[in-house]
Design an enzyme around this catalytic site. Structure first.
Site, short mmCIF file in Angstrom:
data_model
loop_
_atom_site.label_atom_id
_atom_site.label_comp_id
_atom_site.label_asym_id
_atom_site.label_seq_id
_atom_site.Cartn_x
_atom_site.Cartn_y
_atom_site.Cartn_z
N SER A 236 0.84 -1.20 0.00
CA SER A 236 0.00 0.00 0.00
C SER A 236 0.88 1.26 0.00
O SER A 236 1.66 1.46 -0.92
CB SER A 236 -0.95 -0.05 1.20
OG SER A 236 -2.01 0.87 1.07
N ASP A 463 -8.94 -4.62 -5.77
CA ASP A 463 -8.41 -4.00 -4.56
C ASP A 463 -9.26 -2.77 -4.22
O ASP A 463 -9.36 -1.84 -5.03
CB ASP A 463 -6.95 -3.59 -4.77
CG ASP A 463 -6.25 -3.17 -3.49
OD1 ASP A 463 -6.89 -2.50 -2.66
OD2 ASP A 463 -5.07 -3.51 -3.31
N HIS A 490 -7.33 -6.15 -0.31
CA HIS A 490 -6.24 -5.18 -0.36
C HIS A 490 -4.92 -5.89 -0.10
O HIS A 490 -4.62 -6.26 1.02
CB HIS A 490 -6.48 -4.09 0.67
CG HIS A 490 -5.43 -3.02 0.67
ND1 HIS A 490 -4.96 -2.43 -0.49
CD2 HIS A 490 -4.74 -2.44 1.69
CE1 HIS A 490 -4.06 -1.51 -0.19
NE2 HIS A 490 -3.90 -1.52 1.13
#
Length: 525
Positions: A236, A463, A490
């Site tokens: 991320s 995602d 995710h």
């Protein structure tokens, strides 16, 4: 980006090590490594690059009961890395970076140090490394995590609001959009920025909280670990740390896996819109799944799920829901936060269904539990600083336009692409807190990393937090190999999917990349 700590299994790397040793990188543990400074940084940083880490117990680094338990595990040690607060004034103030290492027992098979980051901004790298270390057992890497400057156990820490103030803000139901109300909100934002500066230790702490400084810290860490080249896994927001490092120090990269990418070319506003569009798609996927079960709180028709959720949640604006065994109540914003938190991974969908079913009966307990977990609120009401760091770092990295009209337009666009979270109240044109912070945001751009070895970018088609196309764009910018995972969650690396983990393990251990356009799916786990 929001925070999603990885609870992964590095045991996959241990298994892969037995077949990849022939081409392993030679360990450089204990080798003092002089700085390779680039990225327009000064060259008089020797005292930082040649420092020796003083490893010791991790207990003093723990901020929660869970961390105290995790950090007591065998094989862990911790240290503080000293870095300049401002790399262009290396003789000025310093910051200390909390570092945790899980030492591998497989010394004969050791590849080196694997530096990991869970995302955020604001996620604790030392907490992630402790989780990874417990899973990897006798894998080929020392797993190393660090709390980025200002985060967690690193000092000085970003500190903007007290625990009580956070609770009050979360419970806030005031939606006054009159001129007087807007003036009050702007004054609160101005005051919040001033408190951030004061409580964090000064304007220079806030000014140097951005990712470019974090990437420079990571290169000092590489040297302090005795590694000639960095091996890195970032999730991320951790992909932004990685891509920024690649841009500043392309020649210092051995291997880099970036999972759940942030598009480096997007403005903060465009990124927010794309992210919330992803959450809407995840909400629709959840609603479709829920509709197949008896008693789904959003009904049996997925097409009506957004309206059904709004009917459940919007009354909370005026009448928050009770929470069992507590004097707290569930606000509208906490209900939306709970939904967003559950959308990160389908494993949380049953809990979300329970929470929404309770809400239909006027009970906000389970949804409050989800929101508390998202905000990392302990049972005693204590918060870490992850959300404060998230705000400040995002302001420093990309900020928001110092234009109230642009702020309102972004909110309108978000509501358009993610109607499930739309309160029905028009967001007024206001100056955000970013407008009052002493930061100079970096202009979004494609990273230029001449000399960077081939890296691996992973992007998930569904995602909810970091859209698939962001990974495509980052892979193209870095000339990286793109691994596509077809699913709705995710990030995916080292979380038990055999197809993905084999590719990641082979690359991290022996630098072997798969053929072009590899794809994996849930059925390959």
């Amino acid at each position: 980006m929001t925070i999603s700590p990885r609870r992964a299994a590095l045991a996959a790397l241990a298994a892969a090590a037995s077949v990849a040793l022939a081409s392993c990188t030679v360990s450089t543990a204990g080798v003092a490594m002089a700085a390779t400074t680039s990225g327009n940084a000064p060259l008089d940083l020797d005292r930082y690059y040649t420092q020796l880490l003083d490893w010791g117990p991790c207990a003093p680094f723990a901020g929660t009961d869970a961390e105290r338990t995790a950090f007591a595990a065998p094989g862990l040690d911790c240290a503080r890395l000293t870095v300049p607060l401002d790399y262009f004034e290396p003789d000025g103030r310093v910051a200390t970076i909390a570092v945790l290492r899980h030492r591998t027992t497989a010394t004969a098979q050791r590849v080196g140090s694997l530096v990991v980051n869970p995302g955020g901004p604001g996620g604790s790298g030392i907490a992630l490394a402790a989780q990874f270390g417990a899973a990897q057992q006798d894998g080929p890497f020392d797993v190393v995590g660090f709390d980025p400057r200002g985060v967690g156990a690193s000092t000085p820490a970003i500190d903007c609001v007290t625990d009580r103030e956070i609770d009050e803000q979360r419970a806030e139901t005031d939606v006054d959009t009159s001129p007087a109300g807007v003036a009050r909100i702007e004054e609160e934002n101005r005051r919040a920025a001033a408190q951030c500066v004061e409580r964090s230790g000064g304007a220079d702490v806030i000014a140097h909280s951005g990712t470019r400084d974090v990437a420079r810290d990571m290169d000092v860490l590489r040297a302090a670990l005795g590694e000639r080249k960095l091996t890195y896994l970032g999730y991320s927001y951790g992909t932004r740390i990685g891509s920024t490092y690649a841009e500043l120090f392309p020649g210092n990269v051995r291997a880099m896996v970036l999972d759940g990418a942030i598009d480096p070319t997007q403005s903060t506003a465009d990124s927010a819109v794309a992210q919330m569009q992803g959450f809407q798609k995840a909400f629709e996927a959840y609603a479709a799944d829920c509709a197949t079960t008896d008693g789904c709180p959003l009904g049996s028709d997925p097409a009506g799920a957004t309206a059904a959720f709004q009917a459940l949640a919007r009354p909370l604006i005026e009448h928050p829901a009770a929470v069992r065994d507590s004097d707290r109540t569930l606000s509208y914003s906490d209900a939306v936060t709970a939904v967003v938190a559950a959308l990160y991974n389908p494993a949380s969908w049953p809990t979300l269904t329970t929470g929404l079913t309770e809400l239909k009966a006027g009970d906000g307990t389970t949804l409050m539990t989800l929101a508390d977990a998202y905000f990392e609120r302990s049972a005693t009401g204590a918060y870490g600083n992850s959300q404060e760091a998230l705000m400040v770092v995002n302001c420093a990295d990309g900020g928001t336009p110092d234009d109230p009209a642009a702020t309102a337009e972004t909110a309108r666009r978000v509501n358009e692409v993610a109607p499930f979270q739309d309160s029905g109240i028009k967001v007024p044109a206001i100056h955000s807190t970013c407008s009052y912070l002493p930061v100079e945001p970096v202009t979004p751009h494609l990273p230029k990393a001449d000399g960077l070895p081939r890296t691996l970018v992973i992007s998930t088609t569904g995602d909810p937090s970091t859209p698939y196309q962001a990974g495509v764009a980052l892979a193209e910018a870095l000339d990286a190999r793109l691994l596509t995972f077809e699913g709705t969650q995710h990030t995916i690396a080292l979380q038990g999917n055999t197809c993905v983990d084999t590719i990641v393990g082979n690359y991290l251990i022996d630098l072997s990349l798969p053929p072009a356009d590899p794809r994996c799916g849930p059925g390959t786990s």
